[in-house]
Design an enzyme around this catalytic site. Structure first.
Site, mmCIF file in Angstrom:
data_model
loop_
_atom_site.group_PDB
_atom_site.id
_atom_site.type_symbol
_atom_site.label_atom_id
_atom_site.label_comp_id
_atom_site.label_asym_id
_atom_site.label_seq_id
_atom_site.Cartn_x
_atom_site.Cartn_y
_atom_site.Cartn_z
ATOM 1 C CG HIS A 115 -2.043 0.863 1.138
ATOM 2 N ND1 HIS A 115 -1.596 2.554 1.600
ATOM 3 C CD2 HIS A 115 -3.228 0.930 1.187
ATOM 4 C CE1 HIS A 115 -2.812 2.979 1.643
ATOM 5 N NE2 HIS A 115 -3.778 2.087 1.496
ATOM 6 C CG ASP A 192 0.239 -2.318 6.365
ATOM 7 O OD1 ASP A 192 -0.619 -2.336 7.295
ATOM 8 O OD2 ASP A 192 -0.245 -1.815 5.519
ATOM 9 C CD GLN A 195 -6.820 -4.724 4.030
ATOM 10 O OE1 GLN A 195 -7.770 -5.414 3.935
ATOM 11 N NE2 GLN A 195 -7.002 -3.721 3.545
ATOM 12 C CE LYS A 218 -8.988 0.166 5.855
ATOM 13 N NZ LYS A 218 -7.911 -0.388 4.998
ATOM 14 C CB CYS A 358 -3.578 3.086 -1.461
ATOM 15 S SG CYS A 358 -5.120 4.331 -1.475
#
Length: 406
Positions: A115, A192, A195, A218, A358
């Protein structure tokens, strides 16, 4: 698992198939109630008051820090830092840790699938420090191979920053293997987890990531609250990114000293209501349990893949190995722009994302400008997938005669 959809008020008020959870999740009633209750019954600025309301707000805020630590496998509480979102957490690491630890000739390794929030800050920092940005590239299955990991992470590598799960293909990266290689060469690993956290159990001790970030919105929490988790000994070495408020210890005319971690990295008034909502969201997810979540979302993913794969004019961008993907399906109708598809789906009451997600360098690497993306949450059901498939068929039908002519 009982029907979680009933827990989300938006579905009482809007007839939609919401398939954009990778962008933001809907909020269950318990989260909405928790944030409302804070503002109605417990609103006060934390740390700053000697009166009961402020003390209670401070204690409630601190209790969520412990919930986050426990949720991620029992990491130290002083390693949990609250932010606005994962982007802010990644920028904090880039500007504070990266800017001060990198030198000319050093390398920062990221994947091509990152991202922008885990890519653009490293572009800036490497240029500023004279270090070099190195990309790991995915194979034809959208995966980072062991050979690519070992080849790109070398003795020159000081920082590895990689997504746990791709927001484009849903690929689950082998974080344990990346951590092992990074630590073999003395590098620090930043993950990260935006997700991954909503869809699978994450144990940071097992993954052995040095830093881990995610956004609350999220995982069914309010917008505007994020988390940075770091090994305390590494956080201790990070100079403050922002200054002011309770991150201050003492201020003199010519100098200042700062509070210990994690407060040192939480400048200014925090989004206390959002943090309280995050705590409620983590409780909600924990109550359902990841075994139930993975089973439910896995069945829906397989069903969606089956429905979309049956359409010969649809191209799907997903790893072939079921064990290496989760909850995100990117697809295109051949010859039809994804924005047109998304608009037609919107007319059918189906919400999907269309664009580059993104992740422009990754899209270029895949050879596409943009895709449609359907992403799942615990509130989705087979009817949502049926509406998606029907909408895709309708979109193709509207463009079919023009595609035939071309």
């Amino acid at each position: 698992m009982t029907n979680p959809r009933r827990d989300f008020p938006i579905f009482d008020n809007t007839d939609i198939a919401y398939l954009d959870s990778a962008a933001t999740t809907q909020k269950p009633r318990c989260v909405i109630d928790a944030e409302r209750s804070f503002y109605e019954r417990g609103n006060a600025n934390i740390y700053r008051g000697a009166y009961a309301l402020s003390i209670e707000a401070t204690e409630a805020y601190g209790a969520v820090r412990k919930k986050v630590a426990d949720f991620l496998g029992g990491v130290p509480e002083d390693g949990v830092v609250f932010s606005k979102n994962a982007s802010e957490s990644l920028n904090l690491l880039a500007y504070s840790y990266g800017l001060y630890s990198l030198s000319e000739g050093d390398e920062v390794v990221i994947s091509i699938a990152e991202h922008h929030s885990n890519l653009v800050p490293w572009q800036y920092v490497t240029k500023k420090t004279g270090s070099r940005l190195v990309y790991m590239y995915t194979d034809e299955s959208y995966e980072l191979t062991p050979d690519e990991i070992n080849k790109k992470i070398t003795e020159r590598t000081k920082i590895v920053a990689v997504t746990h799960v791709s927001n484009v293909t849903g690929t689950i990266n082998d974080i344990k293997a990346i951590a092992k290689r990074a630590h073999e060469v003395g590098a620090v690993l930043i993950v990260d987890g935006t997700q991954s956290v909503p869809h699978m159990r994450v144990d940071l001790k097992e993954l052995d990531a040095d830093f881990f970030v995610f956004s609350g919105h999220k995982i069914y929490a309010p917008l505007g609250v994020g988390v940075l988790v770091g090994k305390p000994e590494l956080l201790e070495a990070i100079p403050p990114f922002l200054m002011g408020g309770e991150m201050i210890e003492y201020v003199y005319e010519d100098r200042a000293t700062f509070a210990p971690i994690p407060m040192r990295l939480e400048a200014g008034t925090q989004n206390v209501g959002g943090v309280i909502g995050l705590g409620a969201a983590l409780d909600y997810v924990s109550e359902i349990g990841f075994e139930a979540i993975e089973t439910h979302e896995g069945k829906l993913y397989d069903y969606a893949l089956k429905r979309l794969s049956a359409l010969p004019y649809v191209t799907i961008y997903a790893p072939p190995d079921r064990e290496k993907r989760t909850s995100v399906i990117s697809f295109n109708i051949n010859g039809v722009h994804p924005h047109d598809v998304a608009s037609i789906l919107d007319g059918c009451g189906v919400c999907v994302r269309a664009g580059n997600h993104c992740a422009q360098p990754f899209m270029r690497y895949l050879g596409v400008d943009s895709t449609c993306r359907a992403s799942l949450g615990i509130y989705n059901n087979e009817d949502d997938i049926n509406r998606l498939a029907a909408g895709v068929e309708k979109a193709y039908g509207l463009f079919e005669k023009y595609l035939t002519r071309s």
